[in-house]
Scaffold this motif. Sequence first.
Motif, PDB file in Angstrom:
ATOM      1  N   ASP A 121       0.848  -1.198   0.000  1.00  5.51           N
ATOM      2  CA  ASP A 121       0.000   0.000   0.000  1.00  5.51           C
ATOM      3  C   ASP A 121       0.884   1.249   0.000  1.00  5.51           C
ATOM      4  N   PHE A 122       0.379   2.318  -0.575  1.00  5.57           N
ATOM      5  CA  PHE A 122       0.985   3.637  -0.402  1.00  5.57           C
ATOM      6  C   PHE A 122       0.218   4.380   0.694  1.00  5.57           C
ATOM      7  N   TRP A 123       0.940   5.112   1.521  1.00  3.33           N
ATOM      8  CA  TRP A 123       0.340   6.069   2.444  1.00  3.33           C
ATOM      9  C   TRP A 123       0.962   7.438   2.162  1.00  3.33           C
ATOM     10  N   CYS A 124       0.120   8.417   1.922  1.00  2.00           N
ATOM     11  CA  CYS A 124       0.588   9.774   1.624  1.00  2.00           C
ATOM     12  C   CYS A 124       0.760  10.536   2.937  1.00  2.00           C
ATOM     13  N   ILE A 125       1.973  10.983   3.192  1.00  3.57           N
ATOM     14  CA  ILE A 125       2.282  11.663   4.448  1.00  3.57           C
ATOM     15  C   ILE A 125       2.764  13.081   4.121  1.00  3.57           C
ATOM     16  N   VAL A 126       1.839  14.000   3.978  1.00  7.15           N
ATOM     17  CA  VAL A 126       2.097  15.392   3.616  1.00  7.15           C
ATOM     18  C   VAL A 126       2.836  15.485   2.280  1.00  7.15           C
ATOM     19  N   GLU A 127       2.870  14.429   1.540  1.00  4.19           N
ATOM     20  CA  GLU A 127       3.261  14.360   0.129  1.00  4.19           C
ATOM     21  C   GLU A 127       2.176  13.547  -0.565  1.00  4.19           C
ATOM     22  N   ASP A 128       2.110  13.623  -1.884  1.00  6.32           N
ATOM     23  CA  ASP A 128       1.021  12.958  -2.581  1.00  6.32           C
ATOM     24  C   ASP A 128       1.538  12.184  -3.781  1.00  6.32           C
ATOM     25  N   ILE A 129       0.728  11.258  -4.261  1.00  7.44           N
ATOM     26  CA  ILE A 129       1.052  10.465  -5.439  1.00  7.44           C
ATOM     27  C   ILE A 129      -0.257   9.981  -6.057  1.00  7.44           C
ATOM     28  N   LYS A 130      -0.258   9.712  -7.345  1.00  8.18           N
ATOM     29  CA  LYS A 130      -1.435   9.254  -8.062  1.00  8.18           C
ATOM     30  C   LYS A 130      -1.236   7.816  -8.532  1.00  8.18           C
ATOM     31  N   VAL A 131      -2.345   7.109  -8.698  1.00  7.99           N
ATOM     32  CA  VAL A 131      -2.333   5.774  -9.296  1.00  7.99           C
ATOM     33  C   VAL A 131      -3.530   5.661 -10.231  1.00  7.99           C
ATOM     34  N   PRO A 132      -3.511   4.710 -11.166  1.00  8.80           N
ATOM     35  CA  PRO A 132      -4.719   4.439 -11.937  1.00  8.80           C
ATOM     36  C   PRO A 132      -5.849   3.971 -11.002  1.00  8.80           C
ATOM     37  N   ASP A 133      -7.080   4.183 -11.401  1.00  9.74           N
ATOM     38  CA  ASP A 133      -8.234   3.752 -10.598  1.00  9.74           C
ATOM     39  C   ASP A 133      -8.194   4.343  -9.191  1.00  9.74           C
TER      40      ASP A 133
END
Length: 223
Positions: A121-133
């Motif tokens: 899993d990704f967890w965004c911690i005051v940074e962000d990221i995108k994935v499909p769906d």
Amino acid sequence: MKRLLIIPLLFCSLSLFSQSIRLFDGKSLDGWYMDIPDLQKDSSNRIPFIVRNGMLVSLGTPNGHLLTDKEFENYRLEIEYRFASEPGNCGILVHASGSRNLYNMFPKSIEVQMMHENAGDFWCIVEDIKVPDMEARRGPKENWGITEGKGRRILNLTDGSEKPLGEWNKMTIKCKADTITVWLNGDLVNQGYGATAKKGKIALQAEGAEVEFRRVELFPLEK
């Protein structure tokens, strides 16, 4: 003659470029530092990161992070880990910066989850990221965010890639520009793009469970 000279130089260049960086030498925590809020408040608390039998061990408590002294970008990180006794929670933070930016504990970063049955899993911690769906994997768009109380978890692609408890898992994290790709035991488990950070420190968590690491190795990539 010129060709004969060029070929050895080319091989030498490739050899130097492909050399890995062992972030853990099997003997010490050189090149790392700890950020443990409870230990700072009370120095009698136990130190949660130790070297034991040639392994780097996160004892799980008190909670906090072990961070590299240096920042890195464009690399492949290979980690071999296992839960020492009971399954639980831990994670690898990439592109880490700042200090205690979330819940007075976590540095700004993208976390690659190692939690048992949720690894990848990704967890965004005051940074962000995108994935499909995104909505299928992160929940309703109106809940998305990167701070406390927001939808920061992005589900992995498969929860069936972990080895049985007690066996060693190999996690590979490739960070190239704004893309992060994760494999677990050879399976592609996550890939994100548009990360809001492209470089930073690497951190290991103490987050409740004892975890052993026998290998933490970084391979630089071309920019």
